[in-house]
Design a protein around this motif. Sequence first.
Motif, PDB file in Angstrom:
ATOM      1  N   ALA A 178     -20.013  -9.101  15.339  1.00 22.45           N
ATOM      2  CA  ALA A 178     -21.026  -8.392  14.565  1.00 22.45           C
ATOM      3  C   ALA A 178     -20.380  -7.736  13.357  1.00 22.45           C
ATOM      4  N   SER A 179     -21.080  -7.765  12.256  1.00 22.97           N
ATOM      5  CA  SER A 179     -20.576  -7.209  11.003  1.00 22.97           C
ATOM      6  C   SER A 179     -21.385  -5.991  10.587  1.00 22.97           C
ATOM      7  N   GLN A 180     -20.882  -5.296   9.587  1.00 15.68           N
ATOM      8  CA  GLN A 180     -21.594  -4.133   9.069  1.00 15.68           C
ATOM      9  C   GLN A 180     -22.879  -4.585   8.385  1.00 15.68           C
ATOM     10  N   VAL A 181     -23.973  -3.916   8.739  1.00 17.87           N
ATOM     11  CA  VAL A 181     -25.277  -4.260   8.187  1.00 17.87           C
ATOM     12  C   VAL A 181     -25.634  -3.364   7.013  1.00 17.87           C
ATOM     13  N   THR A 182     -25.282  -2.095   7.111  1.00 19.37           N
ATOM     14  CA  THR A 182     -25.672  -1.130   6.089  1.00 19.37           C
ATOM     15  C   THR A 182     -24.590  -0.075   5.951  1.00 19.37           C
ATOM     16  N   PRO A 183     -24.434   0.525   4.779  1.00 18.83           N
ATOM     17  CA  PRO A 183     -23.484   1.643   4.655  1.00 18.83           C
ATOM     18  C   PRO A 183     -23.951   2.820   5.520  1.00 18.83           C
ATOM     19  N   PRO A 184     -23.063   3.741   5.843  1.00 21.72           N
ATOM     20  CA  PRO A 184     -23.469   4.929   6.607  1.00 21.72           C
ATOM     21  C   PRO A 184     -24.639   5.635   5.930  1.00 21.72           C
ATOM     22  N   LEU A 185     -25.603   6.029   6.732  1.00 18.68           N
ATOM     23  CA  LEU A 185     -26.818   6.647   6.214  1.00 18.68           C
ATOM     24  C   LEU A 185     -26.628   8.146   6.038  1.00 18.68           C
ATOM     25  N   PHE A 186     -27.102   8.635   4.922  1.00 19.91           N
ATOM     26  CA  PHE A 186     -27.003  10.049   4.569  1.00 19.91           C
ATOM     27  C   PHE A 186     -25.563  10.530   4.787  1.00 19.91           C
ATOM     28  N   GLU A 187     -25.340  11.555   5.603  1.00 10.24           N
ATOM     29  CA  GLU A 187     -23.988  12.091   5.769  1.00 10.24           C
ATOM     30  C   GLU A 187     -23.370  11.729   7.111  1.00 10.24           C
ATOM     31  N   ALA A 188     -23.883  10.702   7.755  1.00 10.30           N
ATOM     32  CA  ALA A 188     -23.323  10.279   9.038  1.00 10.30           C
ATOM     33  C   ALA A 188     -21.895   9.782   8.857  1.00 10.30           C
ATOM     34  N   LYS A 189     -21.034  10.124   9.802  1.00  6.02           N
ATOM     35  CA  LYS A 189     -19.629   9.728   9.764  1.00  6.02           C
ATOM     36  C   LYS A 189     -19.259   9.001  11.059  1.00  6.02           C
ATOM     37  N   ASP A 190     -18.192   8.238  10.968  1.00  5.04           N
ATOM     38  CA  ASP A 190     -17.668   7.544  12.137  1.00  5.04           C
ATOM     39  C   ASP A 190     -17.054   8.549  13.111  1.00  5.04           C
ATOM     40  N   TRP A 221     -24.274  -0.550  13.412  1.00  6.35           N
ATOM     41  CA  TRP A 221     -24.695  -1.271  12.204  1.00  6.35           C
ATOM     42  C   TRP A 221     -24.065  -0.688  10.946  1.00  6.35           C
ATOM     43  N   GLU A 222     -23.551   0.522  11.034  1.00  4.68           N
ATOM     44  CA  GLU A 222     -22.971   1.186   9.861  1.00  4.68           C
ATOM     45  C   GLU A 222     -21.443   1.143   9.858  1.00  4.68           C
ATOM     46  N   LYS A 223     -20.859   0.477  10.835  1.00  7.08           N
ATOM     47  CA  LYS A 223     -19.402   0.373  10.923  1.00  7.08           C
ATOM     48  C   LYS A 223     -18.940  -1.006  10.461  1.00  7.08           C
ATOM     49  N   TYR A 224     -17.638  -1.184  10.356  1.00  8.09           N
ATOM     50  CA  TYR A 224     -17.082  -2.441   9.861  1.00  8.09           C
ATOM     51  C   TYR A 224     -17.512  -3.614  10.729  1.00  8.09           C
ATOM     52  N   GLY A 225     -17.623  -3.390  12.008  1.00  6.21           N
ATOM     53  CA  GLY A 225     -18.022  -4.464  12.906  1.00  6.21           C
ATOM     54  C   GLY A 225     -17.618  -4.163  14.327  1.00  6.21           C
ATOM     55  N   THR A 226     -17.934  -5.104  15.210  1.00  4.05           N
ATOM     56  CA  THR A 226     -17.542  -4.970  16.610  1.00  4.05           C
ATOM     57  C   THR A 226     -17.542  -6.349  17.243  1.00  4.05           C
ATOM     58  N   THR A 246     -37.741  10.496   5.759  1.00  2.18           N
ATOM     59  CA  THR A 246     -37.180   9.237   6.215  1.00  2.18           C
ATOM     60  C   THR A 246     -35.701   9.143   5.884  1.00  2.18           C
ATOM     61  N   VAL A 247     -34.971   8.393   6.713  1.00  2.00           N
ATOM     62  CA  VAL A 247     -33.548   8.237   6.444  1.00  2.00           C
ATOM     63  C   VAL A 247     -33.276   7.228   5.339  1.00  2.00           C
ATOM     64  N   ARG A 298     -33.725  -2.277  14.213  1.00  2.58           N
ATOM     65  CA  ARG A 298     -33.836  -1.700  12.863  1.00  2.58           C
ATOM     66  C   ARG A 298     -34.711  -0.460  12.873  1.00  2.58           C
ATOM     67  N   HIS A 299     -35.670  -0.410  13.792  1.00  6.41           N
ATOM     68  CA  HIS A 299     -36.515   0.771  13.889  1.00  6.41           C
ATOM     69  C   HIS A 299     -35.754   1.950  14.475  1.00  6.41           C
ATOM     70  N   GLN A 300     -34.686   1.661  15.187  1.00  3.35           N
ATOM     71  CA  GLN A 300     -33.835   2.741  15.670  1.00  3.35           C
ATOM     72  C   GLN A 300     -32.864   3.184  14.584  1.00  3.35           C
ATOM     73  N   VAL A 301     -32.120   2.243  14.027  1.00  2.04           N
ATOM     74  CA  VAL A 301     -31.085   2.589  13.045  1.00  2.04           C
ATOM     75  C   VAL A 301     -31.687   3.312  11.849  1.00  2.04           C
ATOM     76  N   PHE A 302     -32.832   2.830  11.356  1.00  2.00           N
ATOM     77  CA  PHE A 302     -33.448   3.406  10.167  1.00  2.00           C
ATOM     78  C   PHE A 302     -34.624   4.329  10.502  1.00  2.00           C
ATOM     79  N   GLY A 303     -34.667   4.816  11.737  1.00  3.60           N
ATOM     80  CA  GLY A 303     -35.766   5.658  12.162  1.00  3.60           C
ATOM     81  C   GLY A 303     -35.814   6.976  11.410  1.00  3.60           C
ATOM     82  N   THR A 304     -37.016   7.488  11.270  1.00  2.00           N
ATOM     83  CA  THR A 304     -37.213   8.772  10.597  1.00  2.00           C
ATOM     84  C   THR A 304     -36.424   9.887  11.260  1.00  2.00           C
ATOM     85  N   ASP A 305     -36.180   9.758  12.553  1.00  2.00           N
ATOM     86  CA  ASP A 305     -35.537  10.831  13.300  1.00  2.00           C
ATOM     87  C   ASP A 305     -34.010  10.715  13.343  1.00  2.00           C
TER      88      ASP A 305
END
Length: 885
Positions: A566-578, A549-554, A14-15, A114-121
């Motif tokens: 929209a604001s940032q919901v969560t920090p970048p997951l694992f090693e994902a980068k902008d 959801w992992e960026k400053y906003g939009t 899981t992520v 949320r099921h997409q952003v935090f999805g296992t895949d």
Amino acid sequence: MSEPNFLTRVLTDTVVSRRSFLKWSAVLGGTAALAANGLKLGLQPTTAAAAPAVAAPSTGKWVMGACWHNCGGRCANYAYVVDGVVTKQKTDDTHPDSPDFPQQRGCARGRSQRHQVFGTDRLKYPMKRKNWAPGGGNKELRGRDEWVRISWDEALTIVSSEIKRIKDKYGNSAILSPGSNSMLNLYGGAVPVWWTNSGGTWRSTGRIVMGESSGYTQANDRMDQRNVDLFVLWGVNVIWSSGGNPTYNMLQNKKRGKYIFIDPNYNDTLSVLADEWIPIRLGTDHAMLLGMAYTLIKEDDPKTNPLLDWDFLNRCTVGFDADHMPAGADPKENFKDYVLGTFDGTPKTPQWASEICGIPAARIRSLAIEIAKTRNVGLGCSSSPSRIFNSDSYPQMFQTFGAMTGHMGRSGSFTCGGNYKHTNGSGLADGPALVRAGSSGAPAAPANPLAPASQVFTVMPIIPGTQLNDNEVWDAILTGKYTAGYQDVRNINIQLISDSTSGATLQTFTGMAKGIQAYRKVEFVYAHAQFLTTKARYADVVLPVTTEWEKYGTILTGNREMMIWASQVTPPLFEAKDDEWVNREIGIRLGLDPQKIAPMPLPQRIINQIAGAQVMKEDGKTYEKLVTITEQDVKSFAEQGIVVKPQTGRLPIMELKERGIYQVARKPGDAHTYIPYQAFRDDPVKNPIPTKSGKIEIHCQALADKIKSFGWTEVRPIPTYNPPVEGYEATFKDWKNKIKGPYPLQLHNTHYARRSHTVFDNVQQLRRAFPNEFLMNPLDAEPRGIQNGDVVLITSRHGKCIRRVALTERVLPGTVDLFHGAWVEVDEATGIDKAGADNYLGGAIPTGQGTDSYNSCIVQVEKYTGPLELTPDYTWPQRIPLKGV
């Protein structure tokens, strides 16, 4: 070695971080609930010890999270964050809901975010193909190779080295970049790809014939649509395609107005709204409208039976009849004589139209008269009927019929083309924004040296250059030839594909079967991706990037009445980068100045837009600042490295950030009500529209010249009917005697409730809710020996797929429906796609303005008896490339 238990698998795959997993488990009800809520691994859980009891935190915070996907809605989407974990979502509840002041509610897709952003895949780490080597290695293994985790430094080094190697060996014209990329532009440029996409032929035709900057023509404001007595809508399915507020607003219209829908499919929108369904064959809307136009021309009598609005036609259009032609035009090339068959010997009667479109001639005639004799009529169409090969004249025909009946430019009547689903409170074309963001203040992106101003989407003929239409891109890679313009075929040698934007290039472009061949031909492919999407699956190196959801906003808007911050919901997951960070780092390795790649940080751009945001005053004419910024706010932002100045507006900036949305309240008769083309209708001389003549161009030489300049098919200056490539007529090998050919059925690609185009197709709960059936009429199934629930083989000239069929009378006989956007799953041994990806069946055939023709495909269907098994999509293993890492 024994199989790891389910809990161990989740902890590994899981992520969600290991530290927060127990929080997630408690919030979602343990491991079984975790699987049921979209984090399933495609494996049945083994018996596992109960998770330790963890007290769920009692407090959290609602954060406005983006719903940024391209359905047109951009609705309110709040995430409840507890200790960095999103435990639930909700949509708009910022004020009481009412028809005049509706909440901006999201659909099933947005509520699954949320099921997409935090999805296992989710992709966690940079990866390369196991059998990749400089120059490509074993390129045939793209799409089925194993993946190897690598560091960011190695990934960036590989990508930059390959870009440099291919530029040095072949030149910049060997690099393909489907989306704009500032880094590649600064490095000498890359070959761009252009497409009409969802807009179909409205992209150019609407601009030239009606002077609309977007190509789409406009409907009246939603408050005025309540004055409409009769709505006639072509190809509209807002419940599935734009599931926010449109249907709710249309229900308000239904309190007065009657709804007639013209569509091959009795879709869910019709089941809610339709007073009448008129089934029509795909791609034949133009022929139907010609039959209706014939009725009005032949039966009109200004004194005893007025059906045509001659006053509007004479003052506001050119080209309807021989007496109102543009200067220098052949008077025989007028629309009225074409319809009557004066010079070609073929009158476009309702009987002529009926043979093509399948609607009884009597209903074609009666509908035309009903529209003409009803005072307040709303004529609307989505872009679906124009996503047809050879349909470049259809938008001109649609607007011509609206002009004939005079249903535009006044209260209670409109003719809205290409974008009607968005004009009812969830879109773009219903008037000036009542609240709007300011400029980001960022410098213009560096120009692409390989792509000068080509004028693809302007009123002028194109300037031939190094650019590819998406209908030709795969052939260009495979054959080394492309069409630069009229009678101008050039050589090209693409060796690198840079899929470095959020688009779904390989998945979204038609001709996917050939696209996979093209991906396997070039020397290097890299992709930015959040999941192992189709473009990532066939790449050599995949770079994991963040979601919104992992960026400053939009800043988002889905209609003229609201704006979302929209604001940032969560920090970048694992090693994902902008994405911008990735491009800067590649640029540094290529010797570029990173400040020129991304000269202004995202936080500064967002705050500039908010500080510059304006809201329309109650007078309906002037604007004022939306937010107040205090000296304390200035200091607070300065601590974040953001520069802003004090100002006075309607509400404090931090209140807007907390709320996440600003919406203008409406009421009947307010000054915000908008009637497009009203000033033009009142006085077209003083208020011309931005066409060559200043009027609606029923005869439009500029359109004919534009289409010719692309170098494929041509059109006449008036809206003549051109049979589509792979349209209804093409299902016959002998049209005159009506003998069907090898592909006797038309394939319809409806936008689906499970996906926004291709986005969300990997979300397990949506897969359970919307199983992606293939729809077929029982009359077509019976002679083929097909029963409900059978697995069928769908074959086109371009590809094959299997799907489980659902037999229904909601689909017109002769038409089958395969929903748009499934992630392709090709069986390498047979070449058959198991997912039902529509673009794997569709062919990339350039016509006219390079139209993306998602609804031009003819197929054969038979009961499948082959070796492949087809289980429900939600039971398939998820695309997790680095299990156990």
